[in-house]
Enzyme design. Structure first.
Site, mmCIF file in Angstrom:
data_model
loop_
_atom_site.group_PDB
_atom_site.id
_atom_site.type_symbol
_atom_site.label_atom_id
_atom_site.label_comp_id
_atom_site.label_asym_id
_atom_site.label_seq_id
_atom_site.Cartn_x
_atom_site.Cartn_y
_atom_site.Cartn_z
ATOM 1 N N LYS A 78 84.890 18.634 124.631
ATOM 2 C CA LYS A 78 84.868 19.364 123.363
ATOM 3 C C LYS A 78 86.259 19.947 123.107
ATOM 4 O O LYS A 78 86.942 20.370 124.045
ATOM 5 C CB LYS A 78 83.822 20.475 123.458
ATOM 6 C CG LYS A 78 83.515 21.184 122.156
ATOM 7 C CD LYS A 78 82.387 22.195 122.351
ATOM 8 C CE LYS A 78 82.012 22.929 121.087
ATOM 9 N NZ LYS A 78 80.903 23.876 121.310
ATOM 10 N N SER A 153 77.321 23.451 117.965
ATOM 11 C CA SER A 153 78.660 23.070 117.559
ATOM 12 C C SER A 153 79.240 21.901 118.360
ATOM 13 O O SER A 153 80.258 21.343 117.960
ATOM 14 C CB SER A 153 79.599 24.275 117.684
ATOM 15 O OG SER A 153 79.664 24.712 119.021
ATOM 16 N N SER A 177 74.781 25.549 121.441
ATOM 17 C CA SER A 177 75.704 24.485 121.038
ATOM 18 C C SER A 177 75.782 23.268 121.950
ATOM 19 O O SER A 177 76.388 22.268 121.574
ATOM 20 C CB SER A 177 77.103 25.051 120.856
ATOM 21 O OG SER A 177 77.189 25.621 119.582
HETATM 22 N N1 GLN Z 1 74.901 27.886 116.142
HETATM 23 C C1 GLN Z 1 75.190 29.090 116.858
HETATM 24 C C2 GLN Z 1 76.319 29.805 116.155
HETATM 25 O O1 GLN Z 1 76.778 29.324 115.174
HETATM 26 C C3 GLN Z 1 75.544 28.773 118.273
HETATM 27 C C4 GLN Z 1 76.897 28.197 118.402
HETATM 28 C C5 GLN Z 1 77.299 27.952 119.828
HETATM 29 O O2 GLN Z 1 76.470 27.906 120.730
HETATM 30 N N2 GLN Z 1 78.592 27.835 120.042
HETATM 31 O O3 GLN Z 1 76.752 30.849 116.588
#
Ligand code: GLN
Length: 484
Positions: A78, A153, A177
């Site tokens: 990532k 994400s 994410s």
């Molecule tokens: N979708 C969640 C957020 O936007 C989790 C994102 C993540 O785990 N990085 O905060």
């Protein structure tokens, strides 16, 4: 032989017996990426030359019998994991030219195993989002249906593994994410216990919630990756001093007598009927395998989302204060004075969602509001953690859907942040409590993937892997490949 959809353990066998070479495997992955990227856009950077060089080195190690299961196996990281000399953008304009001078600990670890890096995975900007639509460089698409989101994400890493651009990936998980995109792309995604994997070199979003973990094609691969990346790291003060078990020891297809709780609050209002049915069928399968399943209640779950959207933005607003256009990253020079430069840098450098989080966070932390928001959220955090602890006195693990829906259409939730936030209701409480969770392929609704989430007490990753492995052995879902 189709090299595109090998697992790590299959590839490793072929590599060690010299039936294929790492260079061959890397070329296959790179060809796949070149063929698909126009449509998929799972990668921010393709590291072609590096991959081939690393593959040559890996082949040398393999010839010398100096290989581990990961040696010579193509991977994607990532783009919020620092890689020395390689662009690390967090899919943000703010870091679009940022080349870290050092490697994240996980990158060092994988390098020591002879990794082959195919590229850096696209993501929601600074890991804020659930659909990859918040990438400053355009969204990744779901390999099962290009009109749909891959989740987020870590959408890029998940899609790249599902589509065949890499055999595995590392993502980060602050509120879901890793698990949510794993569910949306029908791969395995594991969020380790907070502190199990070093965060050194992970660009911080919400430091008390962030964890790095694997995205893989099956449970065995997830265990192999965990063996490589879980460790104590003196450079991350929150990483635990605890020996790393051999996670492959938990790959036994035997769950008879295990007690599994199904928390009723995770079957939320607005959950799609198809998802519910798929998860119920999966739970029945676990019962047939001999597990003892019982419903349980975790009443504080309903506060999870609100607490998360105070805690995570609060921490983010502090972490992102460093992007001032002075030390590194994007910088607007054409300004009247220092304050003007700072303002413009942040105005143009950050996307809409990141700004929303910074505003939420600074508001929640401001004098006079701190007690009402941040402190209250921390109290909720304690409640949620306590409820999980109590549940784990009775149960070996908890079973939930990973997400209330199948992958949604690109654009569908962009105008409504609340709807977007709701896609993580089942995954957020897990980070709030710091416990480990895994998402595994559990079925399909109209050819779209459904993920099942398994949760266990802190440092019980082995329990997750064991249940996941037993389920995987008894079901066909992980073998299906996307049409792309
Ligand atoms: N979708 C969640 C957020 O936007 C989790 C994102 C993540 O785990 N990085 O905060």
């Amino acid at each position: 032989m189709n090299l595109n959809h090998l697992t790590i353990h299959e590839a490793s066998r072929l590599l060690r017996s010299r039936q294929i070479s790492s260079v061959e495997l890397a070329r296959t992955a790179l060809d796949c990426a070149r063929r698909l990227e126009d449509k998929l856009h799972a990668l921010v950077t393709l590291t072609e030359e590096l991959a081939l060089n690393q593959a040559r080195k890996a082949d040398f190690r393999l010839r010398n019998g100096d290989a581990t299961p990961l040696t010579g196996v193509p991977a994607v990281l990532k783009d919020n994991i620092c890689t020395r000399g390689i662009l690390t953008t967090c899919s943000s304009r703010m870091l679009q030219n940022f080349v870290p001078p050092y490697d994240a600990t996980v990158m060092e670890r994988l390098n020591s195993h002879g990794m082959v890096l195919i590229g850096k995975g696209n993501m929601d900007e600074f890991a804020m989002g659930s659909s990859n639509e918040h990438s400053a460089f355009g969204p990744t698409r779901n390999p099962w249906d290009l009109d749909r989101v891959p989740g987020g994400s870590s959408g890029g890493p998940a899609a790249s593994v599902a589509a065949g651009e890499a055999l595995y990936a590392l993502g980060s998980d602050t509120g879901g994410s890793i698990r949510q995109p794993a569910g949306f792309c029908s791969v395995v995604g594991l969020k380790p216990t907070y502190g199990r994997v070093s965060r050194y070199g992970l660009v911080a979003f919400a430091s008390s919630l962030d964890q790095i973990g694997p995205l893989a094609r099956d449970v065995t691969d997830a265990a192999l990756i965990m063996n490589a990346i879980a460790c104590h790291d003196p450079r991350d003060s929150t990483s635990v001093r605890r020996p790393t078990p051999d996670y492959t020891q938990s790959l036994i297809p035997e769950i008879r007598g295990l007690r599994l709780g199904v928390p009723r609050e995770y079957f939320v209002e607005g959950m799609e009927e198809g998802v519910k049915q798929a998860i119920q069928a999966a739970i029945s399968r676990l019962e047939e395998l001999g597990a003892i399943v019982e419903e349980v209640s975790l009443p504080s779950t309903k506060y999870g989302l609100s607490a998360y959207y105070i805690i995570a933005p609060s921490e983010a607003s502090a972490n992102l204060a460093r992007y001032d256009g002075v030390k590194y990253g994007f910088s607007v020079q054409d300004a009247e004075n220092m304050w003007d430069a700072l303002e413009k840098t942040r105005q143009y450098g950050f996307g809409m969602e990141v700004k929303r989080r910074i505003m939420l966070g600074t508001y929640a932390l401001s004098a006079g509001y701190y007690d009402a928001y941040y402190l209250k959220a921390q109290k909720v955090r304690t409640l949620i953690r306590r409820e999980f602890n109590q549940a784990f006195e009775r149960f070996d693990a908890l079973i939930t859907p990973t997400s209330p829906t199948v992958p949604f259409k690109i654009g569908e939730k962009m105008e409504d942040p609340m709807q977007m936030y709701l896609s993580d209701v089942c995954t957020l409480p897990v980070n709030i409590a710091g416990i480990p969770g895994i998402s595994i392929p559990a079925g399909f609704v109209n050819e779209l993937p459904v993920g099942m989430q398994i949760l266990a007490k802190p440092f019980a990753e082995e329990m997750l892997l064991r249940i996941a492995f037993a389920f995987e052995q008894a079901t066909p879902w992980h073998k299906r490949k996307p049409p792309i």
